[in-house]
Write a protein that holds these residues in place. Structure first.
Motif, PDB file in Angstrom:
ATOM      1  N   GLU A  15      20.901 -62.589  20.394  1.00  0.00           N
ATOM      2  CA  GLU A  15      21.755 -61.419  20.182  1.00  0.00           C
ATOM      3  C   GLU A  15      21.368 -60.677  18.914  1.00  0.00           C
ATOM      4  OE1 GLU A  15      22.290 -64.776  19.500  1.00  0.00           O
ATOM      5  OE2 GLU A  15      24.420 -64.902  20.025  1.00  0.00           O
ATOM      6  N   TYR A  16      20.896 -61.405  17.903  1.00  0.00           N
ATOM      7  CA  TYR A  16      20.402 -60.773  16.687  1.00  0.00           C
ATOM      8  C   TYR A  16      19.006 -60.170  16.897  1.00  0.00           C
ATOM      9  CZ  TYR A  16      23.977 -62.702  13.470  1.00  0.00           C
ATOM     10  OH  TYR A  16      25.126 -62.991  12.788  1.00  0.00           O
ATOM     11  N   VAL A  17      18.134 -60.926  17.564  1.00  0.00           N
ATOM     12  CA  VAL A  17      16.745 -60.495  17.706  1.00  0.00           C
ATOM     13  C   VAL A  17      16.649 -59.176  18.464  1.00  0.00           C
ATOM     14  CG1 VAL A  17      14.487 -61.112  18.655  1.00  0.00           C
ATOM     15  CG2 VAL A  17      15.875 -62.856  17.520  1.00  0.00           C
ATOM     16  N   ARG A  18      17.470 -58.993  19.474  1.00  0.00           N
ATOM     17  CA  ARG A  18      17.452 -57.728  20.222  1.00  0.00           C
ATOM     18  C   ARG A  18      17.648 -56.549  19.283  1.00  0.00           C
ATOM     19  NH1 ARG A  18      20.645 -60.818  23.867  1.00  0.00           N
ATOM     20  NH2 ARG A  18      19.500 -61.294  25.781  1.00  0.00           N
ATOM     21  N   LEU A  19      18.553 -56.712  18.334  1.00  0.00           N
ATOM     22  CA  LEU A  19      18.858 -55.627  17.399  1.00  0.00           C
ATOM     23  C   LEU A  19      17.812 -55.526  16.298  1.00  0.00           C
ATOM     24  CD1 LEU A  19      22.699 -56.284  16.998  1.00  0.00           C
ATOM     25  CD2 LEU A  19      21.634 -54.476  18.353  1.00  0.00           C
ATOM     26  N   SER A  20      17.481 -56.660  15.674  1.00  0.00           N
ATOM     27  CA  SER A  20      16.614 -56.624  14.488  1.00  0.00           C
ATOM     28  C   SER A  20      15.193 -56.219  14.828  1.00  0.00           C
ATOM     29  CB  SER A  20      16.625 -57.985  13.788  1.00  0.00           C
ATOM     30  OG  SER A  20      16.164 -59.012  14.656  1.00  0.00           O
ATOM     31  N   LEU A  21      14.655 -56.735  15.907  1.00  0.00           N
ATOM     32  CA  LEU A  21      13.276 -56.418  16.253  1.00  0.00           C
ATOM     33  C   LEU A  21      13.155 -54.970  16.727  1.00  0.00           C
ATOM     34  CD1 LEU A  21      10.372 -57.199  16.527  1.00  0.00           C
ATOM     35  CD2 LEU A  21      10.917 -58.428  18.645  1.00  0.00           C
ATOM     36  N   SER A  22      14.117 -54.521  17.493  1.00  0.00           N
ATOM     37  CA  SER A  22      14.105 -53.128  17.925  1.00  0.00           C
ATOM     38  C   SER A  22      14.161 -52.186  16.726  1.00  0.00           C
ATOM     39  CB  SER A  22      15.286 -52.865  18.866  1.00  0.00           C
ATOM     40  OG  SER A  22      15.348 -51.514  19.235  1.00  0.00           O
ATOM     41  N   ARG A  23      15.052 -52.473  15.773  1.00  0.00           N
ATOM     42  CA  ARG A  23      15.172 -51.629  14.576  1.00  0.00           C
ATOM     43  C   ARG A  23      13.881 -51.653  13.753  1.00  0.00           C
ATOM     44  NH1 ARG A  23      19.276 -50.198  10.846  1.00  0.00           N
ATOM     45  NH2 ARG A  23      20.648 -50.017  12.656  1.00  0.00           N
TER      46      ARG A  23
END
Length: 278
Positions: A15-23
């Motif tokens: 759930e974090y990786v989806r946001l952090s990597l995209s950003r």
């Protein structure tokens, strides 16, 4: 414009990786590339990371079936990258859209600047005593000088790695930074601060730590090491960390030998966040 290679190490929080990597990928400009290292066999997280592996800004992707921690992937980037500047962005952090431009600008024309960092705390954590540590660089930019920065959202000159070598077994990034400062490199945070959203902070709108049960089930390694068992205590540790970074001395020699042992003793006597080690 200085080239930048950025490492993201992922583990088991999709759930974090989806946001952090995209950003992170969105923040990359023409001279920035992302190197991905996934630790462990968490299928959902690996699926998320793999879905980004063909992105045009992803340069390398490595999967370690076992969790080898942070040192091995960090040294992988440091030893194989030839970029002018290197970085690591944690998978629980959201970089500022302009972080690369701001931190590159701090480095420009300042050969003695070693590592400059983003700031993961909030406006409410600001301590005016930090202003005593702020200095103006030769290029007109400002830096809150400190011998180490957080291990996410920083820009580090390649020359420092060439002088210092990789992170040694048993050595933390903090200790490595202190060693570089003792050799004369100037380290610290860009000022005014360049914010990096730390999703593990209970105040973050993206946090997974919504209650104590969730925190104990998923708490970060740093919380386990310091014995933190509740959201309230974790928040207190965040605030204490911000205070320390803004008020402790900028001279690296205060964090070596007897001075460091004295500071660790003082923190233990205060309890709570004092159980940690920088």
């Amino acid at each position: 414009m200085a080239s930048v290679d950025i490492l993201m190490i992922t583990f088991r929080r999709p759930e974090y990786v989806r946001l952090s990597l995209s950003r992170l990928l969105e923040s990359c400009d023409a001279e920035a590339r992302v190197w991905l290292w996934h630790n462990g066999d968490d299928a959902e997280t690996l699926e998320v990371v793999s879905s980004f592996s063909q992105h045009p800004k992803v340069h390398r992707f490595h999967h370690s079936p076992v969790n080898v921690g942070l040192r091995t992937p960090t040294n992988w980037l440091w030893q194989e990258s030839r970029a002018d500047l290197v970085s690591k962005v944690d998978d629980d952090c959201l970089v500022d859209p302009d972080w690369l431009a701001e931190l590159r600008a701090a480095h420009a024309g300042v050969p003695e600047l070693g590592v400059v960092g983003s700031w993961r705390f909030y406006d409410e954590d600001f301590d005016s005593r930090a202003l005593r540590k702020v200095q103006t660089l030769a290029n007109g930019r400002q830096l809150m000088r400190h011998p180490w920065v957080q291990g996410s959202g920083y820009l580090l000159k390649r020359e420092v790695i060439e002088q210092m070598g990789p992170i040694r077994d048993g050595q933390s990034f903090t200790q490595w930074c202190i060693g570089s400062a003792r050799r004369g490199w100037l380290n610290g945070w860009a000022f005014p601060f360049v914010h990096e959203e730390h999703m593990d902070d209970p105040r973050s709108p993206f946090t997974i730590y919504t209650d104590d049960d969730a925190f104990l089930r998923l708490r970060p390694l740093s919380a386990e090491k310091t014995g933190v068992e509740s959201v309230a205590d974790w928040l207190a540790q965040m605030r204490e960390s911000a205070r320390i970074l803004q008020t402790w001395p900028a001279d690296a020699h205060h964090y070596y030998g007897w001075r460091m042992r004295l500071r660790n003793l003082q923190r233990r006597l205060r309890g709570g966040a004092g159980r940690g080690r920088w």
